[in-house]
Each structure stands twice: as structure tokens, then as C-alpha cells.
Design a protein around this motif. Structure first.
Motif, PDB file in Angstrom:
ATOM      1  N   GLY B  63      -6.705  38.350 -61.775  1.00  0.00           N
ATOM      2  CA  GLY B  63      -6.493  37.822 -60.425  1.00  0.00           C
ATOM      3  C   GLY B  63      -7.406  36.674 -60.031  1.00  0.00           C
ATOM      4  O   GLY B  63      -7.484  36.327 -58.860  1.00  0.00           O
ATOM      5  N   LYS B  64      -8.066  36.044 -61.035  1.00  0.00           N
ATOM      6  CA  LYS B  64      -9.013  34.983 -60.694  1.00  0.00           C
ATOM      7  C   LYS B  64      -8.313  33.784 -60.038  1.00  0.00           C
ATOM      8  O   LYS B  64      -8.764  33.286 -59.008  1.00  0.00           O
ATOM      9  N   THR B  65      -7.221  33.352 -60.672  1.00  0.00           N
ATOM     10  CA  THR B  65      -6.529  32.185 -60.117  1.00  0.00           C
ATOM     11  C   THR B  65      -5.895  32.515 -58.768  1.00  0.00           C
ATOM     12  O   THR B  65      -5.892  31.683 -57.848  1.00  0.00           O
ATOM     13  N   THR B  66      -5.404  33.752 -58.626  1.00  0.00           N
ATOM     14  CA  THR B  66      -4.855  34.164 -57.327  1.00  0.00           C
ATOM     15  C   THR B  66      -5.934  34.121 -56.255  1.00  0.00           C
ATOM     16  O   THR B  66      -5.674  33.730 -55.110  1.00  0.00           O
ATOM     17  N   LEU B  67      -7.154  34.512 -56.632  1.00  0.00           N
ATOM     18  CA  LEU B  67      -8.263  34.457 -55.678  1.00  0.00           C
ATOM     19  C   LEU B  67      -8.476  33.020 -55.207  1.00  0.00           C
ATOM     20  O   LEU B  67      -8.586  32.753 -54.004  1.00  0.00           O
ATOM     21  N   VAL B  68      -8.494  32.089 -56.165  1.00  0.00           N
ATOM     22  CA  VAL B  68      -8.661  30.678 -55.814  1.00  0.00           C
ATOM     23  C   VAL B  68      -7.538  30.226 -54.879  1.00  0.00           C
ATOM     24  O   VAL B  68      -7.780  29.595 -53.847  1.00  0.00           O
ATOM     25  N   ARG B  69      -6.302  30.602 -55.231  1.00  0.00           N
ATOM     26  CA  ARG B  69      -5.153  30.173 -54.421  1.00  0.00           C
ATOM     27  C   ARG B  69      -5.214  30.783 -53.023  1.00  0.00           C
ATOM     28  O   ARG B  69      -4.805  30.150 -52.049  1.00  0.00           O
ATOM     29  N   SER B  70      -5.704  32.016 -52.937  1.00  0.00           N
ATOM     30  CA  SER B  70      -5.765  32.648 -51.622  1.00  0.00           C
ATOM     31  C   SER B  70      -6.852  32.039 -50.755  1.00  0.00           C
ATOM     32  O   SER B  70      -6.674  31.865 -49.557  1.00  0.00           O
ATOM     33  N   ILE B  71      -7.971  31.694 -51.373  1.00  0.00           N
ATOM     34  CA  ILE B  71      -9.043  31.041 -50.611  1.00  0.00           C
ATOM     35  C   ILE B  71      -8.532  29.731 -50.022  1.00  0.00           C
ATOM     36  O   ILE B  71      -8.784  29.401 -48.872  1.00  0.00           O
ATOM     37  N   LEU B  72      -7.745  29.006 -50.814  1.00  0.00           N
ATOM     38  CA  LEU B  72      -7.298  27.681 -50.396  1.00  0.00           C
ATOM     39  C   LEU B  72      -6.066  27.704 -49.493  1.00  0.00           C
ATOM     40  O   LEU B  72      -5.633  26.665 -49.030  1.00  0.00           O
ATOM     41  N   GLY B  73      -5.472  28.881 -49.302  1.00  0.00           N
ATOM     42  CA  GLY B  73      -4.273  28.930 -48.465  1.00  0.00           C
ATOM     43  C   GLY B  73      -2.996  28.604 -49.207  1.00  0.00           C
ATOM     44  O   GLY B  73      -1.946  28.428 -48.603  1.00  0.00           O
ATOM     45  N   LEU B  74      -3.071  28.507 -50.543  1.00  0.00           N
ATOM     46  CA  LEU B  74      -1.849  28.215 -51.311  1.00  0.00           C
ATOM     47  C   LEU B  74      -1.037  29.487 -51.535  1.00  0.00           C
ATOM     48  O   LEU B  74       0.189  29.444 -51.614  1.00  0.00           O
ATOM     49  N   SER B  75      -1.717  30.624 -51.691  1.00  0.00           N
ATOM     50  CA  SER B  75      -1.064  31.925 -51.698  1.00  0.00           C
ATOM     51  C   SER B  75      -1.697  32.730 -50.572  1.00  0.00           C
ATOM     52  O   SER B  75      -2.714  33.376 -50.776  1.00  0.00           O
ATOM     53  N   PRO B  76      -1.124  32.653 -49.376  1.00  0.00           N
ATOM     54  CA  PRO B  76      -1.802  33.247 -48.218  1.00  0.00           C
ATOM     55  C   PRO B  76      -2.028  34.742 -48.419  1.00  0.00           C
ATOM     56  O   PRO B  76      -1.142  35.447 -48.891  1.00  0.00           O
ATOM     57  N   PRO B  77      -3.233  35.209 -48.104  1.00  0.00           N
ATOM     58  CA  PRO B  77      -3.535  36.630 -48.261  1.00  0.00           C
ATOM     59  C   PRO B  77      -2.794  37.464 -47.220  1.00  0.00           C
ATOM     60  O   PRO B  77      -2.530  36.996 -46.115  1.00  0.00           O
ATOM     61  N   ALA B  78      -2.468  38.719 -47.602  1.00  0.00           N
ATOM     62  CA  ALA B  78      -1.800  39.618 -46.667  1.00  0.00           C
ATOM     63  C   ALA B  78      -2.813  40.245 -45.726  1.00  0.00           C
ATOM     64  O   ALA B  78      -2.515  40.548 -44.575  1.00  0.00           O
ATOM     65  N   GLN B  79      -4.028  40.434 -46.230  1.00  0.00           N
ATOM     66  CA  GLN B  79      -5.079  41.102 -45.463  1.00  0.00           C
ATOM     67  C   GLN B  79      -6.400  40.483 -45.842  1.00  0.00           C
ATOM     68  O   GLN B  79      -6.554  39.983 -46.945  1.00  0.00           O
ATOM     69  N   GLY B  80      -7.378  40.586 -44.949  1.00  0.00           N
ATOM     70  CA  GLY B  80      -8.720  40.128 -45.281  1.00  0.00           C
ATOM     71  C   GLY B  80      -9.003  38.745 -44.732  1.00  0.00           C
ATOM     72  O   GLY B  80      -8.115  38.095 -44.184  1.00  0.00           O
ATOM     73  N   GLN B  81     -10.259  38.312 -44.869  1.00  0.00           N
ATOM     74  CA  GLN B  81     -10.674  37.034 -44.292  1.00  0.00           C
ATOM     75  C   GLN B  81     -11.331  36.116 -45.321  1.00  0.00           C
ATOM     76  O   GLN B  81     -11.963  36.591 -46.262  1.00  0.00           O
ATOM     77  N   VAL B  82     -11.147  34.836 -45.081  1.00  0.00           N
ATOM     78  CA  VAL B  82     -11.902  33.816 -45.798  1.00  0.00           C
ATOM     79  C   VAL B  82     -12.646  33.021 -44.738  1.00  0.00           C
ATOM     80  O   VAL B  82     -12.024  32.500 -43.811  1.00  0.00           O
ATOM     81  N   HIS B  83     -13.961  32.991 -44.852  1.00  0.00           N
ATOM     82  CA  HIS B  83     -14.747  32.191 -43.918  1.00  0.00           C
ATOM     83  C   HIS B  83     -15.367  31.025 -44.656  1.00  0.00           C
ATOM     84  O   HIS B  83     -15.893  31.176 -45.747  1.00  0.00           O
TER      85      HIS B  83
END
Lengths: 284, 262
Positions: B63-83
Motif C-alpha cells: 500500500g505504499k503507492t496508495t499512501l502517496v496517492r491518498s496524501i496527495l488527494g489522487l486517491s481520496p481516503p475514505a477515513q482519516g486525516q492528512v495535515h
């Protein structure tokens, strides 16, 4: 000799109308990945709006400008409020544009009626020019010049400006462009509106030649799809070459085999797709 | 280009003035991301202090690349926060996030084949917010980026489709550099690079850190990670399972075998 010259010029002038129309379609497909069935509607509405403005004001250029602006606004609204909501859903988007095609056709019929109408030519381009032993309509010659000019301007815009680079980058990898901070939704709306404006311009340019009538939207859209497919989706250069092929094939075909008229316009597509499935300049 | 065209181009690619002054340093908390029905990130927590290099390591498919994509808003997370700094950016569109000085060097380079090398840098260039967040060094202009990568200078007018793998990676890095990021996210930047270019990249990242840039590095190349990381986050099955210093990871063959398979 004059048979060849006249048919070549007829083919070229028709090809330029096709090019202006198809350039918008191929840009929109290349960037937004939308198969816009309503592209022919923009052509027809553009032609009709210009017709009304020219009849009221007697200015061809004013008619062309108002048609382009009005249809661009219509395209922007359509993309922003409907198509953008279906981002990346290709089939629903295409079906939606098909719905717009029917709506616009009815709207045009309701406003402008069912009789075929010709857009008046600009006064300076009435009449014929004599050269090489033939008398040839000045308007058709002007069309060839305008088509080449539009092609050069589009090429310069796409290849020579930052906006053009952004659009090409978006065609290559839309997501990466977003990750670079470029407001892609805005670029999408702008390009869709621009493509609609080109179609309207095609309608105004083709109006004095081909006429405006219910069903013209469908007829020209089919040829534009042939051009875009032959040229390669998303390629302006491909659209230009394919317009020439289709325009010339259609004219010579009709001259030689009148009973096969529509068929001869499709032949280039069959041959090109058999040899190069992604079109002449298609992206792999 | 006409004046109005250049105006419009600024509106599309320009910086967003309202959010220009965010302090950087990344905090990810409880991030869950799905691709359709498949649950990829299971509550990722991660802190990246300012002016540091944090590495995310782990086997393929954790899930490393998914993490990167979620941080950047390319794969929006369903839950949780990025600050980013104090700002919750978890629901921001990707282009807005990129405008507050976050740049990406993506996995697989993702250069634009139909653009020239120069065009990549032109559409990527951003003045950034030097001066805030301790970024006192001179901004990365296109010329300065080309000094680092003379090879790109030679190929400036070529279409990126004609570049070699190494040149493409240099271009992907240069494209991120000229965005003048305060947070630089790199996904497998050493993949397929020759050792000489890897060394050059390491020098560059150290220099960026000393200039005040915070760097999140997703990487499989353990030697590269050990040479650079201030902190290493080990990822497994969609979670960060362990965080430690590079030294601790280097001294623990058990950990590297278990989570990285080396």
C-alpha cells in the motif's frame, strides 16, 4: 484538366470546413476522453445563430463572432454542469451527449423551422475569380485560405504556448497534471468550450456552401467522426490530413460514382483503419 | 502569445494566494483508503517532522503507492486525516494541494511523452513560498535545475518520448524541483537508475533537506534508505507496523528480513 482542378478545389474547400469542425472534436476527445455526439449540434446551432445575426445586421463577421461566442458559452455550461459530473464514465457521458443532440435538434427545428437555408456569403466574396481557364467561386477559395490559417493558428497555440503544453500534458497523463497544481477541471471546461466554438465556426463557414437544415447536424457529425478516427484521436495534424483525404475522396467519388456518394467518403477510413488501427497520427 | 492568453495561463497554473503561507510537515492519521471494494490502507499513521527525510519501506503491494496517492488527494481516503502544517488537507483536490508547495516524483516517472524537456519544466515551474519554513536558499529556477542535470540541458528541445530511462527520472526530479516544494514526495525514485545517478540523487536530497525541504521517500532500495533517512516507517498490509531510525533498521537483520524480504 479543368475537371481535375475544379474537383480538387471543391474537395479542398469542403475539407477545410471538415477540418475546422473536426479539430474541436479531436481536441475534446484527446483531452476529456468524451465522444461528443452533440458536436454536430454545435455546428448547426453555430450556423443558425450566424444566419439570424447576419439577416438582422448584414455583417458576416459579426454573425460568425456571435455564433462562436454563444456556442462556446453553451458548451462551457454543458460541460461544467452535466459532463463534469460524470468524469471518467465514458459511456454515460456519450449517452448524455446523444441526449443533447436530440434536444438541440428539436430546439433548432422549433426556432429556425424545417426549410433548408443558406447562410449569406460575405459581400466581398460573392462572385467568381477567373484563373487557369476556369471561373471559380471566391468564397470557396477563401475557405481554403481560412482553413489553412486556422490549422496554423491551432498548431501554434498547441505547440508554442504554455496553455498548449498544459493541454498536451493533460492528453498524456491527466492525473500527473493535477498533481502538478494545474486546475484540470477548468482546463477541461475551457477546451470543451473551445471545441464547441470551432464547431460553430465550421457551421458558419460551411453554411453558405452546404446549407443548414434539420439533420445537417447528424450528417456532418458522421463525417467529423470519420475524420477524427482516420487522423488519430487527439491529433490536430492527423485531423488536417484526414480532412483532406475525406474531402477529396468525397468530391472525386461523387463526381465519378454519384450513386456511391457517401460510401466514397468512408473508404479512406476503411483503408487507414485496416493498416493503422490507431489512425494516421494516433497515440499508441 | 497574446496578453490575454498569458493572463488565462496564469489563472490555470498560478499559485493560490489564499493558501500560500501554510507551514509544512506532514501528519497522516488513521488513513483508510479503498479501491472499489478492496481495502488497501488500514489506518495509516505517520509523522514527518520539518526539514527531515522520512522513508516508507515495505514489500510490493503493502500500500505504499496508495499512501502517496491518498496524501496527495489522487486517491481520496475514505477515513482519516492528512495535515500539512496546521491545515487539514484530506479533502482537498490534488491541484490545490500541489499549489501549496507539495511536489511529487511519481513511481514510473510519468513524464509527458509529447512534451519537450523544456515544456515539462515550464509547466511545472512555480515560485513557491521561499522564505517561510526556513527555506532561505535561492529558489529553483529552470536554469538552476538544469545545472544539476546537464544531460537535460543537452536535450532541452527533445520530446520526452525520446529520453532514456535515466534521463526520464532526471526530468521527473527536475520537474518537481522547479515547483519549489516545501514537501517533496518521491515514490521509488531509484528504480532502474544506474549507481552513479543514484549517488547524484542522494547528494541532491541531502542538499534539499539542508535548504529546509521536508522529504517523504517511498523506496525499496535499502542502501539508499539507510544512507538518507532520518526516520524509517515500515509498512505491512496497509499499516505502518514499525518506525525507527535508519541506524536501528540497519542493525536489525531480523526486521529487514521479515518486512522487506532482504
Amino acid at each position: 484538366m479543368s475537371f481535375w482542378l475544379i474537383n480538387a478545389l471543391n474537395g479542398l474547400s469542403f475539407a477545410m470546413v471538415l477540418f475546422v469542425l473536426s479539430a474541436g472534436l479531436t481536441l475534446v476527445f484527446g483531452l476529456l476522453r468524451i465522444i461528443n455526439m452533440a458536436h454536430g449540434s454545435f455546428y448547426l446551432l453555430g450556423g443558425y445563430i450566424a444566419l439570424s445575426v447576419i439577416q438582422a445586421s448584414d455583417h458576416f463577421m459579426l454573425g460568425m463572432a456571435s455564433a462562436c461566442v454563444a456556442v462556446m458559452l453553451l458548451g462551457a455550461a454543458m460541460q461544467r454542469w452535466t459532463l463534469a459530473r460524470l468524469h471518467k464514465q465514458e459511456l454515460p457521458q456519450s449517452l448524455l451527449t446523444l441526449g443533447f443532440l436530440f434536444m438541440f435538434a428539436d430546439l433548432a427545428f422549433w426556432i429556425w423551422g424545417g426549410n433548408p437555408q443558406l447562410v449569406p456569403k460575405p459581400a466581398v466574396l460573392e462572385g467568381a475569380i477567373r484563373f487557369a481557364g476556369i471561373a471559380y467561386p471566391a468564397y470557396r477559395l477563401a475557405l481554403i485560405g481560412i482553413g489553412v490559417l486556422v490549422a496554423v493558428l491551432l498548431w501554434a497555440l498547441l505547440e508554442g504556448t504554455r496553455i498548449g503544453a498544459v493541454v498536451r500534458a493533460g492528453m498524456d497523463d491527466e492525473e500527473m497534471v493535477r498533481a502538478m497544481g494545474i486546475n484540470i477541471p477548468l482546463v477541461f471546461t475551457a477546451v470543451f468550450a473551445f471545441g464547441a466554438g470551432l464547431a460553430a465556426m465550421g457551421g458558419v463557414l460551411g453554411g453558405p456552401l452546404l446549407g443548414l437544415f434539420p439533420g445537417a447536424d447528424f450528417e456532418v457529425a458522421m463525417l467529423a467522426f470519420v475524420v477524427v478516427t482516420v487522423g488519430g484521436l487527439g491529433s490536430i495534424r492527423g485531423a488536417f490530413i484526414a480532412s483532406l483525404l475525406v474531402g477529396l475522396a468525397d468530391n472525386f467519388g461523387t463526381a465519378w460514382f454519384p450513386q456511391l456518394s457517401l460510401f466514397t467518403a468512408i473508404i479512406p477510413m476503411v483503408i487507414v483503419l485496416a493498416l493503422r488501427p490507431s489512425g494516421l497520427m494516433g497515440r499508441a | 502569445m497574446t496578453k490575454s492568453a498569458s493572463r488565462a495561463s496564469e489563472d490555470i497554473v498560478g499559485n493560490d494566494p489564499a493558501i500560500g503561507a501554510l507551514p509544512v510537515a506532514l501528519k497522516v492519521s488513521g488513513l483508510h483508503t479503498y479501491y472499489g471494494d478492496s481495502h488497501v490502507l488500514h489506518g495509516v499513521d505517520l509523522d514527518l517532522p520539518r526539514r527531515s527525510i522520512g522513508c516508507v519501506v515495505g514489500r510490493n503491494g503493502v500500500g505504499k503507492t496508495t499512501l502517496v496517492r491518498s496524501i496527495l488527494g489522487l486517491s481520496p481516503p475514505a477515513q482519516g486525516q492528512v495535515h500539512i502544517g496546521a491545515e487539514d488537507v484530506s479533502r482537498w483536490p490534488a491541484h490545490r494541494l500541489a499549489r501549496c508547495a507539495v511536489a511529487l516524483v511519481p513511481q514510473g516517472r510519468r513524464i509527458f511523452p509529447s512534451l519537450t524537456v523544456l515544456e515539462h519544466l515550464q509547466i511545472g515551474a512555480r515560485t513557491g513560498e521561499r522564505g517561510v519554513d526556513g527555506l532561505a536558499a535561492a529558489p529553483w529556477t529552470i536554469d538552476r535545475a538544469l545545472e544539476i542535470f546537464p544531460r537535460l540541458q543537452e536535450r532541452l528541445g527533445h520530446r520526452a518520448a525520446t529520453l532514456s530511462g535515466g534521463e526520464r527520472q532526471m526530468l521527473a526530479v527536475a520537474r518537481a524541483l522547479v515547483a519549489n516544494p516545501r514537501l517533496l514526495i518521491m515514490d521509488e525514485p531509484t528504480e532502474g537508475l544506474s549507481p552513479a545517478i543514484v549517488d547524484q540523487l542522494r547528494e541532491l536530497l541531502l542538499r534539499l533537506r539542508s535548504e529546509g525541504v521536508s522529504i517523504l521517500l517511498v523506496e525499496q532500495n535499502l542502501a539508499f534508505v539507510l544512507a538518507l533517512a532520518d526516520r524509517v516507517h515500515i509498512m505491512d498490509k496497509g499499516r505502518i507496523v514499525h518506525a525507527c531510525s535508519a541506524v536501528q533498521l540497519g542493525e536489525s537483520p531480523e526486521m529487514t528480513r521479515r518486512y522487506l524480504g532482504v
